[in-house]
Design an enzyme around this catalytic site. Sequence first.
Site, PDB file in Angstrom:
ATOM      1  CE  LYS A 114      -4.499   0.767   0.270  1.00 53.26           C
ATOM      2  NZ  LYS A 114      -5.508  -0.206  -0.169  1.00 53.26           N
TER       3      LYS A 114
HETATM    4  N1  GLU Z   1      -7.227   0.103  -3.277  1.00 50.34           N
HETATM    5  C1  GLU Z   1      -7.996  -1.039  -3.628  1.00 50.34           C
HETATM    6  C2  GLU Z   1      -8.080  -2.007  -2.449  1.00 50.34           C
HETATM    7  O1  GLU Z   1      -7.913  -1.624  -1.308  1.00 50.34           O
HETATM    8  C3  GLU Z   1      -7.531  -1.692  -4.928  1.00 50.34           C
HETATM    9  C4  GLU Z   1      -6.135  -2.204  -4.955  1.00 50.34           C
HETATM   10  C5  GLU Z   1      -5.682  -2.678  -6.321  1.00 50.34           C
HETATM   11  O2  GLU Z   1      -6.473  -2.743  -7.232  1.00 50.34           O
HETATM   12  O3  GLU Z   1      -4.485  -3.010  -6.439  1.00 50.34           O
HETATM   13  O4  GLU Z   1      -8.386  -3.158  -2.614  1.00 50.34           O
END
Ligand code: GLU
Length: 424
Positions: A114
């Site tokens: 993240k």
């Molecule tokens: N931010 C989204 C999540 O928390 C998508 C992450 C992604 O598609 O890599 O799942």
Amino acid sequence: MSYIEPAPIKDKENPLDSMMSRFDEAARLLGISDEIYNILKTPTKQVIVGLPITMDSGKIEVFQGYRVIHSNILGPSKGGIRYDPGVTLNEVQALAAWMTWKCAVVDIPYGGAKGGITCNPREMSAGELERLTRAYTLSMLDVFGPDRDIPAPDMGTGPREMAWLMDEYSKSLGMTVNSVVTGKPLVLGGSLGRVEATGRGVMVCALAGMEKLRINPYKATCAVQGFGNVGSHAARLLHERGVNILAISDMSGAYYNEKGIDIDAAAAYVEQNNRSLEGFTGAEKIPAGDLLTLKVDILVPAAKEDVITEENMHKIEARMIVEGANGPTAAVADAILNNKGILAVPDILANAGGVSVSYFEWVQNRLGYKWTQERIHRRSDRIMREAFEKVYNTSVEYQIPMRIAAYIVAIDKVAKTYTFRGGY
Ligand code: GLU
């Protein structure tokens, strides 16, 4: 479901504690070794950068940016980038670990990561945001990569930011590399179905849960917290399948209509009202917190972390919670909800539709090919449905809530992979 001793009540939970307490419980039930436990709880890589940006005023401001790779044992790490004033290392660490568990639950070949920048995108101009995104991308050149770490949108970011990121990365390498990031605009190699993917996965989980609880969707009622990318699509798709949406909310407040809200009208209103529900006349305004305690069949928290807490956990009246957001339920509330017989479909399962279609986007980019919307929907619905059944069956087998069952499915996969690959 069996009775679980409620966790001791403490002050506001931070996201990392909230993730770790579930992780600990699942690790104990699975009986993983101390060695594997220590490996899985420690992030693989953490990068913190200072980003000096020239603001429109001519002044230079320094922003703090993060990228945490929790694990890359299952494949390249995957996870969004969050722009929000509340972004901290602690939060990014928790969100990165959640991505590892999420990708493992839906069985896609990714680790978890993240990123985030502590900033307020609502108060920044497009030019400032572009400079910030490009500076962040440059500072992460040796972190990101289609086979290394693949970012995506999260709170406060969307296709526009992903386009800048893809462009900056590509320019630095001297060639177009669209597979370095997902959630891009369609013309840059984005995938059909990506925008509504998370909301669609929430809908699939809600329907699967209704089947287990023998709730007829045409007689079901629902409240959705958050009307952004996740909540608005979840509400619309559930509405299309017969569910009556009694309440929705966004930053401007919560809106309730006992007869049901016309979701298309609400979406159209938000579209021409600067993305806000403020002034929406298809429902009456109620205090924001009341949405969570409405007597509905399905509650979809699709806004932010830590909204079902020790303060309101006793007042939750829904029969089922489907977590569109990451970490909306504090760990302290798990046992209470379970003892009340509420079926909580956890975030790492319920909102995994987004990363599943991100995976399809990456696959298409690498193939240099485009799939139809119909194929994307069919495949992502299947992924979500199979993951739901696997987690549900694990919860029945171990006599535990679906949340801990989801962690068990995920940790088991990552731990087995680690054992096969080995360490030093
Ligand atoms: N931010 C989204 C999540 O928390 C998508 C992450 C992604 O598609 O890599 O799942």
